[in-house]
Scaffold this active site. Structure first.
Site, PDB file in Angstrom:
ATOM      1  N   LYS A   1      85.830 114.851 -35.484  1.00 51.31           N
ATOM      2  CA  LYS A   1      86.852 116.005 -35.442  1.00 51.31           C
ATOM      3  C   LYS A   1      88.198 115.543 -34.900  1.00 51.31           C
ATOM      4  CE  LYS A   1      85.054 118.151 -31.183  1.00 51.31           C
ATOM      5  NZ  LYS A   1      83.938 119.276 -30.817  1.00 51.31           N
TER       6      LYS A   1
ATOM      7  N   TYR B   1     114.727 112.884 -15.363  1.00 52.12           N
ATOM      8  CA  TYR B   1     115.236 114.083 -15.246  1.00 52.12           C
ATOM      9  C   TYR B   1     114.746 114.804 -14.102  1.00 52.12           C
ATOM     10  CZ  TYR B   1     116.390 114.080 -20.259  1.00 52.12           C
ATOM     11  OH  TYR B   1     116.795 113.683 -21.615  1.00 52.12           O
TER      12      TYR B   1
HETATM   13  C1  LIG Z   1      83.157 118.135 -30.226  1.00 53.01           C
HETATM   14  C2  LIG Z   1      81.444 118.592 -30.272  1.00 53.01           C
HETATM   15  C3  LIG Z   1      80.780 117.776 -30.003  1.00 53.01           C
HETATM   16  C4  LIG Z   1      81.121 116.379 -29.302  1.00 53.01           C
HETATM   17  O1  LIG Z   1      81.326 116.486 -27.832  1.00 53.01           O
HETATM   18  P1  LIG Z   1      81.666 115.412 -27.056  1.00 53.01           P
HETATM   19  O2  LIG Z   1      81.731 115.692 -25.743  1.00 53.01           O
HETATM   20  O3  LIG Z   1      83.102 114.463 -27.336  1.00 53.01           O
HETATM   21  O4  LIG Z   1      80.632 114.267 -27.142  1.00 53.01           O
HETATM   22  C5  LIG Z   1      79.344 117.906 -30.198  1.00 53.01           C
HETATM   23  N1  LIG Z   1      79.206 119.335 -30.702  1.00 53.01           N
HETATM   24  C6  LIG Z   1      80.055 120.037 -30.811  1.00 53.01           C
HETATM   25  C7  LIG Z   1      79.241 121.353 -31.652  1.00 53.01           C
HETATM   26  C8  LIG Z   1      81.369 119.815 -30.884  1.00 53.01           C
HETATM   27  O5  LIG Z   1      82.179 120.890 -31.213  1.00 53.01           O
END
Ligand SMILES: *Cc1c(COP(=O)(O)O)cnc(C)c1O
Length: 357
Positions: free
Chosen positions: A35, A252
């Site tokens: 993702k 800044y």
């Molecule tokens: C993002 C996600 C993962 C992976 O999580 P990590 O901590 O990056 O391993 C697994 N399952 C679901 C449902 C997620 O949304």
């Protein structure tokens, strides 16, 4: 010369991380979580390595289309399921697995044309209270999916809230096992933290994300400790050097004041590149192979560094913001966030080079 910032994506590190994950997962099949465009790394860039994974898990169906077009023919899971009829229809045509986490999504299954099917991941809300059917409604949902003509196969899943901290997963696994008792379906429970820490969570499928990319899900265990290598290294160069005197300010808001004569390097990287603006003075950074720290506020296109320990550094000296030599997790911790956020926030304007293909 073009602006010197560059993100390097090391496919050989990704390959080694995947092998390390397989050794943690001890036989469970691996659905690589891609993702957020593979946590900022680019799905298409890393897909050649992930051809060795057993599946992909992602959010946007457009990414599933891209992966199928690139020839990925194994399991692809939509982690939030289909958002409307048109998507569910496309999911059926692409042979996808879709999460079913609410009543509305069961209803949507009824809109598929006769004969069209999807693979369903029925999700239990085992305590995170984000997505999924509660323990009380899970059994009914399962009965309906088992009998549903549009469901080609079923996998039972849940997601952990505290796999990375002291609370662990015991209570959530207990709820899951009570809900799944006596059913013959495959199971998918573990994210990165759970698959490393809790053998009981591994089951048929694991869903690692962050560890693929060589960062840690834990506060108290580094990626290197876990045998993981950074896939993304963000580099740039010094584009200016300033000599400052005691009492002079840097950047800044005059957020940094020199206590002694100092050389300050100016790096071509700022928050518009995805570097966290909240990183305070003292955030680790590597200049010319030497570890030093940032000084003053991060601005949109630049940040400043302390060159006290870098006498040889000058305009053009290479800088590593994170990755090889300075873990993204350390930069994230200094900035009050997690490695995940920095990787995902890499800005589109940063050029990317792929290594180790
Ligand atoms: C993002 C996600 C993962 C992976 O999580 P990590 O901590 O990056 O391993 C697994 N399952 C679901 C449902 C997620 O949304």
């Amino acid at each position: 010369m073009t602006r010197p910032i560059l993100a390097s994506i090391d496919l050989s590190a990704l390959r080694r991380n995947l092998a390390q994950i397989r050794s943690f997962a001890s036989g469970s099949r691996v659905a690589a979580v891609v993702k957020a465009d593979a946590y900022g790394h680019g799905i298409l860039r890393i897909l050649p390595v992930l051809a060795d994974a057993d599946g992909l898990a992602l959010l946007n169906i457009e990414d599933a289309v891209v992966a199928r077009q690139a020839g990925f023919d194994r399991r692809i899971l939509l982690l939030e399921g289909a958002f409307d009829r048109a998507e569910l229809d496309l999911a059926a045509r692409l042979g996808l697995h879709v999460v079913i986490h609410c009543e509305e999504q069961i209803g949507l299954l009824g809109s598929l044309a006769a004969g069209a099917v999807v693979h369903a991941h029925l999700k239990l809300n085992s305590g995170m209270n984000r997505l999924g059917f509660t323990s009380g409604s899970f059994e009914g949902a399962l009965a309906r999916l088992r009998a549903h003509p549009a469901v080609a196969s079923l996998t039972l899943m849940t997601h952990f809230a505290s796999a990375d901290d002291g609370r662990g997963v015991e209570e959530q696994i207990g709820r899951f096992d009570r809900a799944a008792a006596g059913t013959p379906f495959e199971q998918s429970l573990a994210n990165s933290a759970a698959l490393i820490r809790f053998p009981a969570a591994r089951r048929d499928w694991v869903r690692p994300g962050i560890v693929l990319y060589g960062a840690t899900p834990f506060e108290d265990r580094s990626a290197a400790d876990l045998g993981l290598a950074p896939v993304m290294t963000l580099t740039s160069r010094l584009i200016a050097v300033q000599d400052v005197q005691p009492g002079d300010h840097v950047g800044y808001g005059q957020a940094f004041t020199a206590a002694r004569p100092m050389r300050i390097g100016v790096v071509a990287c700022g928050y518009a590149d995805g570097y966290p603006r909240h990183a305070p003075s003292g955030t680790p950074i590597v200049v010319g192979g030497v570890r030093t720290v940032t000084t003053g506020r991060v601005s949109m296109d630049m940040l400043m560094v302390d060159l006290s320990n870098c006498p040889d550094a000058g305009v053009g000296t290479p800088v590593t913001l994170w990755g090889e030599g300075v873990p993204v997790d350390e930069v994230a911790t200094a900035a009050g966030t997690i490695g995940y956020e920095l990787l995902c926030a890499l800005a589109p304007r940063v050029p990317v080079r792929v290594l180790g293909g």
